[in-house]
Design an enzyme around this catalytic site. Structure first.
Site, PDB file in Angstrom:
ATOM      1  N   ASP A 192       0.836  -1.189   0.000  1.00 40.02           N
ATOM      2  CA  ASP A 192       0.000   0.000   0.000  1.00 40.02           C
ATOM      3  C   ASP A 192       0.887   1.261   0.000  1.00 40.02           C
ATOM      4  OD1 ASP A 192      -2.919   0.978   0.528  1.00 40.02           O
ATOM      5  OD2 ASP A 192      -1.766   1.948   2.101  1.00 40.02           O
ATOM      6  N   ASP A 318      -8.803  -6.889  -5.368  1.00 46.12           N
ATOM      7  CA  ASP A 318      -8.538  -5.705  -4.545  1.00 46.12           C
ATOM      8  C   ASP A 318      -9.607  -4.644  -4.779  1.00 46.12           C
ATOM      9  OD1 ASP A 318      -7.394  -3.438  -3.298  1.00 46.12           O
ATOM     10  OD2 ASP A 318      -5.369  -4.179  -3.697  1.00 46.12           O
ATOM     11  N   HIS A 346      -7.010  -6.663  -0.866  1.00 43.28           N
ATOM     12  CA  HIS A 346      -5.931  -5.687  -0.710  1.00 43.28           C
ATOM     13  C   HIS A 346      -4.906  -6.112   0.345  1.00 43.28           C
ATOM     14  CE1 HIS A 346      -4.017  -1.835  -1.143  1.00 43.28           C
ATOM     15  NE2 HIS A 346      -4.155  -1.549   0.142  1.00 43.28           N
TER      16      HIS A 346
END
Length: 367
Positions: A192, A318, A346
């Protein structure tokens, strides 16, 4: 992070983001499949409980992960209808539970690798705690795993509203790399917004990074910020906008200082394929994301950042960083190789820990 990071009342975006998980055949004997699945569930529960117990000890300050180098730094359109978590469904055979030793190629000699040390960097709002399954699998396979808390994350005591720069946010990561001995290297893994953080570290300490792995992560080019990256989304991410809550630590008449996440939206946004027990862990552990680092544009040079081989891991299911956005990042800044984690949300360290582990081991072997 879609084009949600705007200002004032609009909610900004967040997030970034393969492995070839193969199904393991069941027994050909009558009844073998049922016994095998029951055994897998027992073994999975055991691994999970052992790792979680170690995590809880770490968070309570009793002890770090057994044999782990985990570090903690105290101090300073219509509404989308999406599938619910798969935690109530039978475990996917694309990510079967195996003993950690079975996940490592028997011909692999750890000592022959350029490095066997993985340095795991969490994404925005997460902390070192999110890597507990990955740490367990890597260490049981003979690797060394270090997970850190960035400033204001995990059990670091800093207030997210007080973090004014990316350098301040990533200081624990830079401090760790600076303390590495001469000739010592790590494989950086960023998830991320952690992708922007490891990019910053690659520019600062390229000689100490053997490889960099971007797991559904912000793989920036020079002159970009994470906000620039996520604003490329053509269609606003409604789930992201609904989940984000701006915090104004300097007063409502000043720019936002951090972004919190609405816990009721976490399952659909970040954990749509993750087990319920991991969603529960995240719901009590996720912290606000400092906003200024998201706005900061990086300076990345070919001599430093460009000298480290990069690998990108796509997460196919995701909802935070959709696959098409991930692929646009890859096209704009091509890495050495791209992998895909099928069936991963995710957070593959929760939804596909075995497949993610196999992939990391594979990357460690690439010459």
């Amino acid at each position: 992070m879609g084009n949600c990071f705007s200002s004032k009342n609009k909610k900004p975006p967040r997030r970034l983001g393969s492995s070839h998980g193969q199904a393991i055949g069941s027994s050909s004997r009558y009844g073998g499949k049922g016994r095998s699945m029951r055994k897998e569930k027992v073994e999975e529960a055991l691994i999970h409980e052992q790792a979680l117990a170690a995590l809880l000890l770490q968070q309570n300050g009793v002890a770090p992960f057994d044999r782990s180098s985990s570090l903690r730094y105290p101090g300073p359109g219509p509404k989308q209808t999406l599938p619910r978590s798969s935690s109530s469904r039978a475990r996917s055979m694309t990510d079967p539970l195996l003993k950690p030793q079975q996940l490592v190629n028997q011909d692999l000699k750890i000592d022959d690798l350029e490095t066997n040390h993985f340095l795991l960097v969490h994404g925005g709002g997460f902390g070192a705690w999110c890597w507990y399954k990955t740490i367990t699998l890597l260490e049981e396979g003979g690797f060394k795993a270090t997970a850190i808390d960035l400033t204001g994350s995990g059990i670091d005591s800093s207030d997210a509203n007080s973090i004014s720069s990316l350098s301040q946010y990533v200081k624990p990561l830079l401090d760790f790399l600076e303390r590495l001995g001469d000739g010592e290297k790590v494989i950086l893994v960023g998830h991320d917004f952690g992708g922007a953080c490891i990019s910053y570290a690659m520019e600062a300490f390229p000689q100490k990074v053997a490889k960099a792995v971007f797991v559904a992560a912000a793989m920036l080019t020079s002159g970009q910020s994470a906000l620039d990256l996520f604003s490329q989304q053509a269609i606003p991410n409604d789930l992201m906008q609904q989940a984000q809550i701006f915090l104004y630590g300097n007063g409502n008449d000043r720019p936002p200082t951090a972004i919190d996440l609405d816990k009721s939206g976490l399952r659909d946004l970040l954990f749509n394929q993750s087990p319920a027990k991991d969603i529960a862990l995240a719901s009590v552990s996720i912290r606000p994301i400092p906003f200024p680092p998201v706005l900061e544009k990086l300076v990345l040079t070919p001599e430093n950042y460009g000298s480290v081989r990069r690998f990108f891991v796509e997460t196919q299911e995701d909802h935070a960083i959709p696959l098409d956005l991930q692929q646009s990042l890859i096209k704009a800044n091509p890495p050495h190789k791209v992998f895909r984690l099928k069936g991963s949300d995710h957070s593959p360290f929760f939804s596909k820990p075995q497949a993610l582990h196999r992939l990391l081991v594979e990357i460690s072997k690439i010459q």
